[in-house]
Design a protein around this motif. Sequence first.
Motif, PDB file in Angstrom:
ATOM      1  N   CYS A  22       0.837  -1.197   0.000  1.00  0.00           N
ATOM      2  CA  CYS A  22       0.000   0.000   0.000  1.00  0.00           C
ATOM      3  C   CYS A  22       0.872   1.248   0.000  1.00  0.00           C
ATOM      4  O   CYS A  22       1.822   1.344   0.783  1.00  0.00           O
ATOM      5  CB  CYS A  22      -0.910   0.011   1.228  1.00  0.00           C
ATOM      6  N   LEU A  23       0.555   2.194  -0.873  1.00  0.00           N
ATOM      7  CA  LEU A  23       1.289   3.439  -0.985  1.00  0.00           C
ATOM      8  C   LEU A  23       0.338   4.612  -0.765  1.00  0.00           C
ATOM      9  O   LEU A  23      -0.786   4.612  -1.278  1.00  0.00           O
ATOM     10  CB  LEU A  23       1.919   3.580  -2.376  1.00  0.00           C
ATOM     11  N   ARG A  24       0.799   5.611  -0.022  1.00  0.00           N
ATOM     12  CA  ARG A  24       0.002   6.818   0.191  1.00  0.00           C
ATOM     13  C   ARG A  24       0.374   7.818  -0.904  1.00  0.00           C
ATOM     14  O   ARG A  24       1.529   8.205  -1.037  1.00  0.00           O
ATOM     15  CB  ARG A  24       0.303   7.409   1.551  1.00  0.00           C
ATOM     16  N   LEU A  25      -0.621   8.228  -1.698  1.00  0.00           N
ATOM     17  CA  LEU A  25      -0.373   9.188  -2.768  1.00  0.00           C
ATOM     18  C   LEU A  25      -0.699  10.619  -2.349  1.00  0.00           C
ATOM     19  O   LEU A  25       0.023  11.543  -2.702  1.00  0.00           O
ATOM     20  CB  LEU A  25      -1.190   8.820  -4.014  1.00  0.00           C
ATOM     21  N   GLN A  26      -1.787  10.787  -1.627  1.00  0.00           N
ATOM     22  CA  GLN A  26      -2.212  12.108  -1.182  1.00  0.00           C
ATOM     23  C   GLN A  26      -2.843  11.986   0.201  1.00  0.00           C
ATOM     24  O   GLN A  26      -3.461  10.984   0.530  1.00  0.00           O
ATOM     25  CB  GLN A  26      -3.248  12.719  -2.147  1.00  0.00           C
ATOM     26  N   GLY A  27      -2.688  13.041   0.999  1.00  0.00           N
ATOM     27  CA  GLY A  27      -3.316  13.096   2.305  1.00  0.00           C
ATOM     28  C   GLY A  27      -2.496  12.424   3.391  1.00  0.00           C
ATOM     29  O   GLY A  27      -1.392  11.922   3.157  1.00  0.00           O
ATOM     30  N   LYS A  28      -3.027  12.501   4.596  1.00  0.00           N
ATOM     31  CA  LYS A  28      -2.355  11.995   5.793  1.00  0.00           C
ATOM     32  C   LYS A  28      -0.929  12.516   5.848  1.00  0.00           C
ATOM     33  O   LYS A  28      -0.724  13.720   5.762  1.00  0.00           O
ATOM     34  CB  LYS A  28      -2.448  10.488   5.864  1.00  0.00           C
ATOM     35  N   GLU A  29       0.077  11.637   5.948  1.00  0.00           N
ATOM     36  CA  GLU A  29       1.462  12.112   6.046  1.00  0.00           C
ATOM     37  C   GLU A  29       2.066  12.505   4.693  1.00  0.00           C
ATOM     38  O   GLU A  29       3.141  13.091   4.634  1.00  0.00           O
ATOM     39  CB  GLU A  29       2.353  11.062   6.732  1.00  0.00           C
ATOM     40  N   ALA A  30       1.381  12.220   3.591  1.00  0.00           N
ATOM     41  CA  ALA A  30       1.937  12.506   2.262  1.00  0.00           C
ATOM     42  C   ALA A  30       1.779  13.980   1.861  1.00  0.00           C
ATOM     43  O   ALA A  30       2.722  14.584   1.364  1.00  0.00           O
ATOM     44  CB  ALA A  30       1.276  11.613   1.208  1.00  0.00           C
ATOM     45  N   THR A  31       0.597  14.520   2.033  1.00  0.00           N
ATOM     46  CA  THR A  31       0.313  15.914   1.671  1.00  0.00           C
ATOM     47  C   THR A  31      -0.756  16.462   2.613  1.00  0.00           C
ATOM     48  O   THR A  31      -1.413  15.716   3.327  1.00  0.00           O
ATOM     49  CB  THR A  31      -0.192  16.044   0.216  1.00  0.00           C
ATOM     50  N   GLN A  32      -0.956  17.749   2.553  1.00  0.00           N
ATOM     51  CA  GLN A  32      -1.971  18.389   3.396  1.00  0.00           C
ATOM     52  C   GLN A  32      -3.293  18.415   2.642  1.00  0.00           C
ATOM     53  O   GLN A  32      -3.471  19.196   1.722  1.00  0.00           O
ATOM     54  CB  GLN A  32      -1.548  19.808   3.753  1.00  0.00           C
ATOM     55  N   THR A  33      -4.202  17.541   3.022  1.00  0.00           N
ATOM     56  CA  THR A  33      -5.535  17.553   2.437  1.00  0.00           C
ATOM     57  C   THR A  33      -6.541  17.834   3.541  1.00  0.00           C
ATOM     58  O   THR A  33      -6.286  17.554   4.713  1.00  0.00           O
ATOM     59  CB  THR A  33      -5.878  16.212   1.760  1.00  0.00           C
ATOM     60  N   ASP A  34      -7.669  18.388   3.158  1.00  0.00           N
ATOM     61  CA  ASP A  34      -8.685  18.761   4.135  1.00  0.00           C
ATOM     62  C   ASP A  34      -9.711  17.663   4.392  1.00  0.00           C
ATOM     63  O   ASP A  34     -10.182  17.508   5.508  1.00  0.00           O
ATOM     64  CB  ASP A  34      -9.435  20.019   3.680  1.00  0.00           C
ATOM     65  N   ARG A  35     -10.067  16.915   3.351  1.00  0.00           N
ATOM     66  CA  ARG A  35     -11.206  16.020   3.501  1.00  0.00           C
ATOM     67  C   ARG A  35     -10.980  14.568   3.076  1.00  0.00           C
ATOM     68  O   ARG A  35     -11.699  13.694   3.519  1.00  0.00           O
ATOM     69  CB  ARG A  35     -12.384  16.588   2.733  1.00  0.00           C
ATOM     70  N   ILE A  36     -10.034  14.325   2.168  1.00  0.00           N
ATOM     71  CA  ILE A  36      -9.849  12.950   1.680  1.00  0.00           C
ATOM     72  C   ILE A  36      -8.373  12.590   1.655  1.00  0.00           C
ATOM     73  O   ILE A  36      -7.508  13.446   1.735  1.00  0.00           O
ATOM     74  CB  ILE A  36     -10.427  12.741   0.262  1.00  0.00           C
ATOM     75  N   TRP A  37      -8.117  11.302   1.543  1.00  0.00           N
ATOM     76  CA  TRP A  37      -6.774  10.819   1.243  1.00  0.00           C
ATOM     77  C   TRP A  37      -6.901   9.753   0.162  1.00  0.00           C
ATOM     78  O   TRP A  37      -7.961   9.141  -0.003  1.00  0.00           O
ATOM     79  CB  TRP A  37      -6.033  10.338   2.480  1.00  0.00           C
ATOM     80  N   ILE A  38      -5.810   9.558  -0.585  1.00  0.00           N
ATOM     81  CA  ILE A  38      -5.788   8.621  -1.707  1.00  0.00           C
ATOM     82  C   ILE A  38      -4.635   7.644  -1.501  1.00  0.00           C
ATOM     83  O   ILE A  38      -3.507   8.039  -1.243  1.00  0.00           O
ATOM     84  CB  ILE A  38      -5.560   9.348  -3.051  1.00  0.00           C
ATOM     85  N   GLY A  39      -4.948   6.362  -1.632  1.00  0.00           N
ATOM     86  CA  GLY A  39      -3.933   5.328  -1.553  1.00  0.00           C
ATOM     87  C   GLY A  39      -3.956   4.468  -2.803  1.00  0.00           C
ATOM     88  O   GLY A  39      -4.960   4.416  -3.517  1.00  0.00           O
ATOM     89  N   LEU A  40      -2.856   3.812  -3.060  1.00  0.00           N
ATOM     90  CA  LEU A  40      -2.745   2.870  -4.172  1.00  0.00           C
ATOM     91  C   LEU A  40      -2.254   1.560  -3.598  1.00  0.00           C
ATOM     92  O   LEU A  40      -1.220   1.525  -2.925  1.00  0.00           O
ATOM     93  CB  LEU A  40      -1.765   3.394  -5.224  1.00  0.00           C
TER      94      LEU A  40
END
Length: 110
Positions: A22-40
């Motif tokens: 599992c890879l974090r693409l956006q959100g959580k510790e990867a980037t600053q997002t307000d409402r969602i995160w994206i994983g692959l």
Amino acid sequence: MQVTRYADARPYEAPEHYDMRCLRLQGKEATQTDRIWIGLSHLLPGGRTSLKDAAVEKIYIVVGGEVTIETPTESVTLGFLDSCRLAPGEARALVNRTNAPASILLAMPT
């Protein structure tokens, strides 16, 4: 703008995910997002998750191979660019029943 290059995406551990990376693409510790995160997630042949629910909705999009998504009442196999939404509290399991690797995007609230 915050860019995550695939080559730099960091892995994360997801409980009860087997033969998956599992890879974090956006959100959580990867980037600053307000409402969602994206994983692959990359599923090896036979890769799977346990049948579990989450308190938030999840959206899955298959970007390679085939992934079967099972709920307590149904099972559906998704192919390239097929997608599905799981409601909050809806239990699901992911399974790669093929002999080829599969990849799936996950989008969910933070």
